[in-house]
Design an enzyme around this catalytic site. Structure first.
Site, PDB file in Angstrom:
ATOM      1  N   ASP A  37       0.774  -1.246   0.053  1.00  0.00           N
ATOM      2  CA  ASP A  37       0.076   0.065  -0.069  1.00  0.00           C
ATOM      3  C   ASP A  37       0.901   1.287   0.219  1.00  0.00           C
ATOM      4  O   ASP A  37       0.549   2.187  -0.705  1.00  0.00           O
ATOM      5  CB  ASP A  37      -1.072   0.017   1.218  1.00  0.00           C
ATOM      6  CG  ASP A  37      -1.941   0.982   1.229  1.00  0.00           C
ATOM      7  OD1 ASP A  37      -2.629   0.973   0.112  1.00  0.00           O
ATOM      8  OD2 ASP A  37      -2.366   1.640   2.064  1.00  0.00           O
ATOM      9  N   LYS A 122      -1.522   6.287   9.463  1.00  0.00           N
ATOM     10  CA  LYS A 122      -2.180   6.022   8.084  1.00  0.00           C
ATOM     11  C   LYS A 122      -2.040   4.316   8.101  1.00  0.00           C
ATOM     12  O   LYS A 122      -1.249   3.543   7.934  1.00  0.00           O
ATOM     13  CB  LYS A 122      -1.383   6.065   6.979  1.00  0.00           C
ATOM     14  CG  LYS A 122      -2.216   5.880   5.861  1.00  0.00           C
ATOM     15  CD  LYS A 122      -1.356   6.567   4.633  1.00  0.00           C
ATOM     16  CE  LYS A 122      -2.064   6.449   3.334  1.00  0.00           C
ATOM     17  NZ  LYS A 122      -2.326   5.073   2.960  1.00  0.00           N
ATOM     18  N   LYS A 294      -3.694  16.300   9.109  1.00  0.00           N
ATOM     19  CA  LYS A 294      -4.581  17.097   8.881  1.00  0.00           C
ATOM     20  C   LYS A 294      -4.795  18.513   9.363  1.00  0.00           C
ATOM     21  O   LYS A 294      -4.703  18.831  10.809  1.00  0.00           O
ATOM     22  CB  LYS A 294      -5.991  16.339   9.183  1.00  0.00           C
ATOM     23  CG  LYS A 294      -6.049  14.859   8.465  1.00  0.00           C
ATOM     24  CD  LYS A 294      -7.330  14.285   9.263  1.00  0.00           C
ATOM     25  CE  LYS A 294      -7.550  12.783   8.543  1.00  0.00           C
ATOM     26  NZ  LYS A 294      -8.560  12.120   9.196  1.00  0.00           N
ATOM     27  N   LYS A 318       4.972   9.634   4.520  1.00  0.00           N
ATOM     28  CA  LYS A 318       5.463   8.072   4.418  1.00  0.00           C
ATOM     29  C   LYS A 318       6.746   7.740   5.154  1.00  0.00           C
ATOM     30  O   LYS A 318       7.358   8.502   5.288  1.00  0.00           O
ATOM     31  CB  LYS A 318       5.419   7.549   3.079  1.00  0.00           C
ATOM     32  CG  LYS A 318       4.065   7.608   2.269  1.00  0.00           C
ATOM     33  CD  LYS A 318       3.012   6.871   2.902  1.00  0.00           C
ATOM     34  CE  LYS A 318       1.741   6.713   2.050  1.00  0.00           C
ATOM     35  NZ  LYS A 318       1.866   5.608   1.039  1.00  0.00           N
ATOM     36  N   CYS A 423      11.289  -1.176 -34.231  1.00  0.00           N
ATOM     37  CA  CYS A 423      10.022  -1.335 -33.168  1.00  0.00           C
ATOM     38  C   CYS A 423       9.915  -2.987 -33.076  1.00  0.00           C
ATOM     39  O   CYS A 423       9.738  -3.612 -34.040  1.00  0.00           O
ATOM     40  CB  CYS A 423       8.676  -0.767 -33.746  1.00  0.00           C
ATOM     41  SG  CYS A 423       7.123  -1.382 -32.798  1.00  0.00           S
ATOM     42  N   CYS A 440       8.263   4.837 -32.268  1.00  0.00           N
ATOM     43  CA  CYS A 440       7.829   4.492 -33.195  1.00  0.00           C
ATOM     44  C   CYS A 440       6.559   5.031 -34.099  1.00  0.00           C
ATOM     45  O   CYS A 440       5.784   5.299 -33.369  1.00  0.00           O
ATOM     46  CB  CYS A 440       7.467   2.815 -33.168  1.00  0.00           C
ATOM     47  SG  CYS A 440       6.577   2.197 -34.453  1.00  0.00           S
TER      48      CYS A 440
END
Length: 698
Positions: A37, A122, A294, A318, A423, A440
């Site tokens: 997550d 979190k 917040k 994080k 390609c 391409c």
């Protein structure tokens, strides 16, 4: 050097799209992500930062700007009364500082002033919305794509921490929170699964999501699901003024809230809480991938409002990522819808943070050789080769990413990777042209590009035609039944049940699956203008730009005519488009190219014969400036320009950056310059900041 930089940025965007699309499906639909997550959110955040920093490079297939993923068909769909927005992410202290500064700038506050924040962990679980009518639980729904979720009411009622009845609740009460499983319960659950020879879950988040989305509620009831409440959605009347008091209220209503709740008066206190919590988070009995900050005051939250997918008043900080070593088994080239060749390293699967990783993005040819977008060395100039032992990590950049190469492990027979000159799909010569990405240019002659274009056309953000995955599109393409989006609307006529060449007779098809496809195609024939513009797949015209264009031009016929005039180098059409706030020069150039292309014109002239393109309409916005084109100039003393723009758009106005013949109103602050002079010359109505304040108060 500028072109090299553009190439690096563009390639990052394209690679991020590929990663996110796969991660979304695995994360939200299959409950079996190859990204954690935290890693998934970090991937999306990197993408958002690129879009914000380089708005002119908004890609044609901007699926990352949506929230979550589309709901699976096993559950009834539920439209949320207000969107369940995702959170923007911070991966460093500087990101948090920027967040704090952005709030102060938006609110017009001194950068040295303090903002009060509520801080909560979190939780790595599944978002859930609970709706109560006069105290009775009547609906529980998952996030879904943020607008449409899944009805899991029966399953949610099996969770003991979710009240079925609330005393003294307002008539309408929507409580939002997270469903999760304790780490200790997760271990016991997997032991039980093994004993019964059933699927073992990869991590607690997968177990929680899979358990809540069981079709059999008895299975859900047997799983150790828990629920933390942390916010409100729709409510019939205000109950509290801030997040701190809301937590107390939720507890009174019988909800469990996280005990790890903090209240900070400034940025310095936020950083202190982050460092302290980071030290003890491993001791918690539930997975946490960061802290949520917040703005505590709800009145400030209301002023700050939201972007397209995330609130301005909150951010998720994080924790640092992990990394592991593994070998590169091969380097493969993926051809995107616009023809860009994107290299991907296929890895000997390795676990990073509890998730198995089997591929890593390589950006482009320069990255493989050991150089950045400016020609400077990265990884000390060490190139990347098949067979190399590399360090893989996941963070706020492209995820997963190669950090370093272990030269001591490189074999003597190792050779540098040579980027293809043709390609890998259609064999056409590839080339660089005004950008560093290798492309391409075969267009509709290249199968990969056609498949990707049709995938985009039928995607949820566009025509939303179910039953059209890449496998089915590729199959019908190989048969020659679909070569462009127009062919989709002839499928039933040419390949229906009574046809000698019917879809139901094909491998992996049947009468029921064919009927579902025909029904989905018929249902898709009514589409909103913004989705139709998005479906065309114009480079740098993603979901956000499409919405801006639809809001401004309102009708397809008007938009199409103006764009055709643009392709004829009509200065008025060019000026009008450039004046639209949020439309960059890159988007303008690609719109001109698209509407100058005979292939494109054929498609857009044919499609309206089979579909109904709805006029763009703002939802229930009635004000004195509804549908007016307004411009701000000078310095506003009572609010920032960003807040003023946000207010104007909420009132249904169209905000432009410059004065034009279409401008209806100019709001003039202090030190107004050329815009004020030009407005007077064009006899455009001008009001002062005080008059603007009176207007919005009304």
């Amino acid at each position: 050097m500028k072109n090299l930089k553009e190439k690096e940025i563009r390639d990052k965007i394209i690679i991020l799209q590929t990663e996110i699309n796969k991660a979304k499906q695995d994360y939200f639909q299959n409950d079996n992500p190859y990204l954690s997550d935290n890693e998934y959110d970090s991937l999306v955040e990197r993408y958002k930062k690129l879009i914000k920093k380089f708005p002119s490079m908004i890609p044609e297939n901007d699926k990352t700007l949506g929230i979550g993923s589309t709901v699976i068909s096993s559950f009834n769909k539920v439209e949320h009364s207000s969107p369940l927005l995702s959170l923007a992410n911070a991966f460093s202290s500087s990101d948090v500082e920027n967040f704090d500064e952005s709030i102060k700038r938006f609110l017009g506050k001194d950068l040295c002033s303090d903002i009060q924040y509520a801080v909560e962990p979190k939780i790595d679980g599944l978002s859930l919305s609970l709706r109560y009518n006069k105290g009775k639980l009547i609906l529980a729904s998952t996030r879904g794509d943020g607008k449409i979720g899944e009805d899991v009411t029966h399953n949610a009622k099996t969770i003991s921490e979710i009240p079925h009845h609330i005393s003294n609740a307002p008539d309408i009460l929507e409580v939002r929170g997270e469903v999760y499983i304790l780490k200790s319960d997760f271990i016991k659950l997997n032991q039980s699964q093994k004993m019964q020879n059933q699927k073992v879950f990869a991590n607690p988040r997968n177990a929680a999501a899979g358990s809540l989305r069981q079709l059999n509620s008895e299975i859900t009831a047997s799983r150790p699901l828990r629920f933390f409440a942390y916010s409100l959605g729709e409510i019939s009347h205000n109950l509290v003024d801030n997040q701190k008091d809301l937590i107390v209220l939720l507890q009174k209503y019988g909800f469990k809230t996280n005990e790890e709740f903090y209240f900070c008066n400034n940025l310095r206190e936020l950083m202190a809480v982050y460092e302290d919590f980071n030290q003890k988070r491993e001791k918690l009995d539930y997975d946490v991938d960061g802290l949520v900050y917040k703005v505590n005051d709800f009145s400030l939250q209301k002023r700050l409002g939201a972007r397209s997918t995330s609130p301005r008043w909150a951010i998720a900080h994080k924790f640092k990522p992990e990394e592991s070593f593994t070998k590169i088994l091969s380097i493969e080239i993926q051809v995107g819808r616009t023809g860009t060749l994107s290299p991907v390293a296929k890895l000997d699967p390795v676990e990073i943070g509890g998730v198995m990783v089997s591929s890593a993005t390589l950006h482009n040819e320069d990255f493989i050789k050991g150089f950045d977008s400016s020609g400077n060395k990265i990884r000390e100039g060490v190139d990347i080769r098949v067979g190399d032992l590399v360090s893989i990590y996941r963070a706020g950049d492209v995820i997963p990413k190669i950090k370093s190469v272990s030269l001591s492990e490189r074999g003597k027979d190792s050779t540098p990777y040579i980027f293809p000159k043709f390609c890998p799909d259609c064999g056409s010569i590839v080339r660089k042209e005004n950008e560093s990405s290798i492309r391409c240019y075969a267009g509709l002659s290249c199968k990969s590009q056609v498949i990707e274009r049709i995938k985009h056309f039928v995607s949820k953000k566009a025509f939303s035609i179910d039953g059209f995955a890449e496998k089915q599109i590729s199959q019908l393409y190989d048969l020659g039944w679909i070569q462009s989006p127009v062919d989709i609307f002839f499928l039933k006529k040419k390949h229906g049940h009574t046809s000698d060449l019917s879809i139901k007779s094909l491998d992996n098809w049947g009468e029921k699956s064919a009927d579902k496809l025909f029904i989905a195609i018929e249902k898709s024939k009514k589409i909103t203008l913004d989705k139709f513009i998005f479906s065309l797949g114009i480079r740098y015209v993603g979901e956000v730009v499409s919405s801006i264009l639809a809001k401004y031009y309102e009708e397809w016929e008007v938009f199409c005519k103006k764009m055709e005039n643009l392709s004829l180098k009509n200065n008025l059409a060019l000026e009008e488009l450039l004046n639209i706030d949020g439309i960059g020069l890159k988007s303008v150039n690609e719109l001109r190219l698209f509407f100058s292309n005979n292939e494109s014109l054929k498609i857009i002239h044919e499609l309206p014969k089979f579909i109904e393109i709805e006029k763009f309409q703002l939802k229930n916005i009635q004000s004195s400036i509804s549908n007016m084109s307004i411009v701000f100039t000078g310095t506003l003393e009572t609010m920032s320009r960003s807040e003023a723009k946000s207010i104007a758009e909420k009132m249904g106005a169209k905000v432009s950056s410059t004065i034009s013949s279409n401008t209806d109103l100019l709001i003039s602050g202090d030190s107004a310059g050329s815009k004020l002079k030009k407005a007077k010359e064009k006899d455009i109505k001008v009001i002062t900041e005080n008059e603007w304040l009176d207007l919005i108060k009304k």
